[in-house]
Design a protein around this motif. Structure first.
Motif, PDB file in Angstrom:
ATOM      1  N   ASP A 219       0.861  -1.181   0.000  1.00 58.64           N
ATOM      2  CA  ASP A 219       0.000   0.000   0.000  1.00 58.64           C
ATOM      3  C   ASP A 219       0.900   1.235   0.000  1.00 58.64           C
ATOM      4  OD1 ASP A 219      -1.769   2.046   0.421  1.00 58.64           O
ATOM      5  OD2 ASP A 219      -2.953   0.976   1.927  1.00 58.64           O
ATOM      6  N   PRO A 220       0.994   1.972  -1.110  1.00 58.04           N
ATOM      7  CA  PRO A 220       1.933   3.092  -1.194  1.00 58.04           C
ATOM      8  C   PRO A 220       1.609   4.246  -0.255  1.00 58.04           C
ATOM      9  CG  PRO A 220       0.509   3.041  -3.118  1.00 58.04           C
ATOM     10  CD  PRO A 220       0.264   1.764  -2.369  1.00 58.04           C
ATOM     11  N   ARG A 221       0.412   4.253   0.314  1.00 57.43           N
ATOM     12  CA  ARG A 221       0.087   5.321   1.260  1.00 57.43           C
ATOM     13  C   ARG A 221       0.962   5.261   2.503  1.00 57.43           C
ATOM     14  NH1 ARG A 221      -6.163   4.452   2.109  1.00 57.43           N
ATOM     15  NH2 ARG A 221      -5.364   2.320   2.255  1.00 57.43           N
ATOM     16  N   LEU A 222       1.430   4.062   2.854  1.00 51.28           N
ATOM     17  CA  LEU A 222       2.272   3.917   4.038  1.00 51.28           C
ATOM     18  C   LEU A 222       3.603   4.642   3.873  1.00 51.28           C
ATOM     19  CD1 LEU A 222       1.610   0.152   4.829  1.00 51.28           C
ATOM     20  CD2 LEU A 222       0.626   2.142   5.965  1.00 51.28           C
ATOM     21  N   CYS A 223       4.071   4.761   2.637  1.00 50.13           N
ATOM     22  CA  CYS A 223       5.320   5.485   2.387  1.00 50.13           C
ATOM     23  C   CYS A 223       5.178   6.935   2.821  1.00 50.13           C
ATOM     24  CB  CYS A 223       5.682   5.441   0.909  1.00 50.13           C
ATOM     25  SG  CYS A 223       5.948   3.783   0.257  1.00 50.13           S
ATOM     26  N   MET A 224       4.045   7.538   2.495  1.00 47.95           N
ATOM     27  CA  MET A 224       3.832   8.938   2.821  1.00 47.95           C
ATOM     28  C   MET A 224       3.674   9.121   4.327  1.00 47.95           C
ATOM     29  SD  MET A 224       4.131  10.176  -0.129  1.00 47.95           S
ATOM     30  CE  MET A 224       3.678  11.886   0.177  1.00 47.95           C
ATOM     31  N   ASP A 225       2.984   8.190   4.958  1.00 49.69           N
ATOM     32  CA  ASP A 225       2.828   8.248   6.408  1.00 49.69           C
ATOM     33  C   ASP A 225       4.192   8.178   7.093  1.00 49.69           C
ATOM     34  OD1 ASP A 225       1.146   8.045   8.920  1.00 49.69           O
ATOM     35  OD2 ASP A 225       2.236   6.142   9.037  1.00 49.69           O
ATOM     36  N   GLY A 226       5.069   7.321   6.585  1.00 48.03           N
ATOM     37  CA  GLY A 226       6.395   7.195   7.163  1.00 48.03           C
ATOM     38  C   GLY A 226       7.268   8.408   6.924  1.00 48.03           C
ATOM     39  N   SER A 227       6.886   9.238   5.946  1.00 50.49           N
ATOM     40  CA  SER A 227       7.646  10.456   5.652  1.00 50.49           C
ATOM     41  C   SER A 227       7.068  11.673   6.348  1.00 50.49           C
ATOM     42  CB  SER A 227       7.663  10.700   4.136  1.00 50.49           C
ATOM     43  OG  SER A 227       8.293   9.628   3.463  1.00 50.49           O
ATOM     44  N   GLY A 228       6.114  11.469   7.241  1.00 48.75           N
ATOM     45  CA  GLY A 228       5.570  12.580   8.019  1.00 48.75           C
ATOM     46  C   GLY A 228       4.347  13.238   7.421  1.00 48.75           C
ATOM     47  N   TYR A 229       3.779  12.661   6.361  1.00 47.22           N
ATOM     48  CA  TYR A 229       2.578  13.229   5.750  1.00 47.22           C
ATOM     49  C   TYR A 229       1.329  12.619   6.369  1.00 47.22           C
ATOM     50  CZ  TYR A 229       5.293  15.464   2.049  1.00 47.22           C
ATOM     51  OH  TYR A 229       6.163  16.259   1.353  1.00 47.22           O
ATOM     52  N   THR A 230       0.270  13.413   6.411  1.00 46.96           N
ATOM     53  CA  THR A 230      -1.027  12.950   6.892  1.00 46.96           C
ATOM     54  C   THR A 230      -1.978  12.807   5.718  1.00 46.96           C
ATOM     55  OG1 THR A 230      -0.742  14.066   9.022  1.00 46.96           O
ATOM     56  CG2 THR A 230      -2.987  13.465   8.390  1.00 46.96           C
ATOM     57  N   GLU A 231      -2.587  11.658   5.598  1.00 49.33           N
ATOM     58  CA  GLU A 231      -3.547  11.433   4.517  1.00 49.33           C
ATOM     59  C   GLU A 231      -4.824  12.205   4.810  1.00 49.33           C
ATOM     60  OE1 GLU A 231      -6.144   7.743   2.678  1.00 49.33           O
ATOM     61  OE2 GLU A 231      -4.257   7.307   3.705  1.00 49.33           O
ATOM     62  N   THR A 232      -5.225  13.066   3.885  1.00 53.11           N
ATOM     63  CA  THR A 232      -6.431  13.873   4.080  1.00 53.11           C
ATOM     64  C   THR A 232      -7.619  13.367   3.271  1.00 53.11           C
ATOM     65  OG1 THR A 232      -5.731  15.433   2.349  1.00 53.11           O
ATOM     66  CG2 THR A 232      -5.077  15.926   4.623  1.00 53.11           C
ATOM     67  N   SER A 233      -7.367  12.617   2.199  1.00 49.97           N
ATOM     68  CA  SER A 233      -8.472  12.037   1.446  1.00 49.97           C
ATOM     69  C   SER A 233      -7.960  10.932   0.536  1.00 49.97           C
ATOM     70  CB  SER A 233      -9.200  13.092   0.601  1.00 49.97           C
ATOM     71  OG  SER A 233      -8.387  13.563  -0.446  1.00 49.97           O
ATOM     72  N   THR A 234      -8.815   9.948   0.297  1.00 53.41           N
ATOM     73  CA  THR A 234      -8.525   8.864  -0.643  1.00 53.41           C
ATOM     74  C   THR A 234      -9.840   8.446  -1.289  1.00 53.41           C
ATOM     75  OG1 THR A 234      -6.572   7.990   0.498  1.00 53.41           O
ATOM     76  CG2 THR A 234      -7.768   6.474  -0.902  1.00 53.41           C
ATOM     77  N   PHE A 235      -9.817   8.291  -2.593  1.00 54.59           N
ATOM     78  CA  PHE A 235     -11.027   7.866  -3.296  1.00 54.59           C
ATOM     79  C   PHE A 235     -10.629   7.157  -4.575  1.00 54.59           C
ATOM     80  CE2 PHE A 235     -10.008  12.257  -4.319  1.00 54.59           C
ATOM     81  CZ  PHE A 235      -9.969  12.269  -5.704  1.00 54.59           C
ATOM     82  N   GLU A 236     -11.582   6.423  -5.141  1.00 55.67           N
ATOM     83  CA  GLU A 236     -11.377   5.743  -6.408  1.00 55.67           C
ATOM     84  C   GLU A 236     -12.132   6.488  -7.508  1.00 55.67           C
ATOM     85  OE1 GLU A 236     -12.355   1.619  -6.305  1.00 55.67           O
ATOM     86  OE2 GLU A 236     -11.268   1.253  -4.429  1.00 55.67           O
TER      87      GLU A 236
END
Length: 222
Positions: A98-115
C-alpha cells in the motif's frame, strides 16, 4: 531525490509492508495469455517534454516487495514540474504494498482517498485508479496508484487487493500485473509550488502510449 533514500529502515519496512502471515499466496493460470514482463528500463528516459532521471530500487527493496523487477524515474518538465513514476512487477502473490504507508512514514497525513475512472487512454469501467492527497506543513502532495492486470485494474492496494485476488482465483483468473504509482513533487525551480496531479496524469498518458502499456500488461510484448 529517491523516494526511499531518506527513509530510515523501520519506515522502509512499514512502507513496503507485505501481506500478514497466514495469507496464502494464490497462484492461478491465465489461459493462453502471457504474464506481464517488464524491465528496469521500461520507463523511457524522454517522454515528450519530460526528461526522466533513473532511480532504481535496490535489490533489498525488491526483495522486500517480493518483486523481480521495478522501473522508477523522476521526471522533470522544462517549467520545473516534477513527477515520480514507479512501476513494480507483481507476480502470483497476494503480497500487498500500500503506497500510502510510504507517505505516512515520511511525516505526511492522509487527508483524502477515493477511487475514480482512469482519465487516460485505455480507461473504462474495469480500469479505475485510487487517488490520495497527503498534507505536511500546510502543503499537499497527490498520488495516483493501482495494479494493472490483463483482467482490469485493482485500485485498492491494501485489503482490497487480497479480496480481489481471492475472487479472481475462484474464477480461474490471475492477479499478475504491474503496480503503478504517480507521485507529485515540488517544482524543481520553485519548491514553494507543488506540481499538480493533472500534470502527473498528462505525463502518464504519454508514457502509456509510448511504452504500449496495455500490451505490456497483457503480456503481448516482452
Amino acid at each position: 531525490m529517491r523516494l526511499f533514500a531518506s527513509l530510515p529502515l523501520r519506515t522502509l519496512l512499514a512502507c513496503l509492508v507485505l501481506a500478514p502471515a497466514g495469507v496464502v499466496a494464490l497462484r492461478t493460470t491465465l489461459g493462453d495469455s502471457h504474464p506481464p514482463r517488464m524491465r528496469v528500463d521500461t520507463l523511457p528516459e524522454v517522454v515528450g517534454e519530460w526528461v526522466g532521471v533513473d532511480a532504481p530500487l535496490t535489490d533489498r527493496e525488491l526483495s522486500i516487495l517480493q518483486s523481480p523487477v521495478a522501473s522508477q524515474r523522476m521526471y522533470t518538465a522544462p517549467n520545473g514540474d516534477t513527477v515520480q513514476v514507479l512501476l513494480v512487477q507483481v507476480d502470483n502473490t497476494q503480497n500487498a504494498h500500500d503506497p500510502r504507508l510510504c507517505m505516512d512514514g515520511s511525516g505526511y497525513t492522509e487527508t483524502s482517498t477515493f477511487e475514480e475512472a482512469a482519465p487516460w487512454s485505455w480507461s473504462g469501467s474495469r480500469n479505475r485508479v485510487s487517488h490520495s492527497v497527503f498534507s505536511r506543513d500546510g502543503r499537499d502532495r497527490e498520488m495516483d496508484y493501482w495494479l494493472a492486470t490483463p483482467n482490469g485494474n485493482v485500485p485498492n492496494m491494501s485489503a482490497g487487493l487480497k479480496l480481489e485476488g481471492l475472487k479472481r482465483a475462484l474464477r480461474g483468473e490471475s492477479t499478475q500485473g504491474i503496480a503503478v504509482r504517480l507521485l507529485t513533487h515540488p517544482n524543481a525551480y520553485d519548491p514553494s509550488v507543488m506540481t499538480s496531479p493533472a500534470r502527473a496524469r498528462e505525463l502518464w498518458a504519454q508514457i502509456d502510449r509510448q511504452v504500449g502499456f496495455e500490451r505490456l500488461v497483457r503480456g503481448s510484448e516482452h
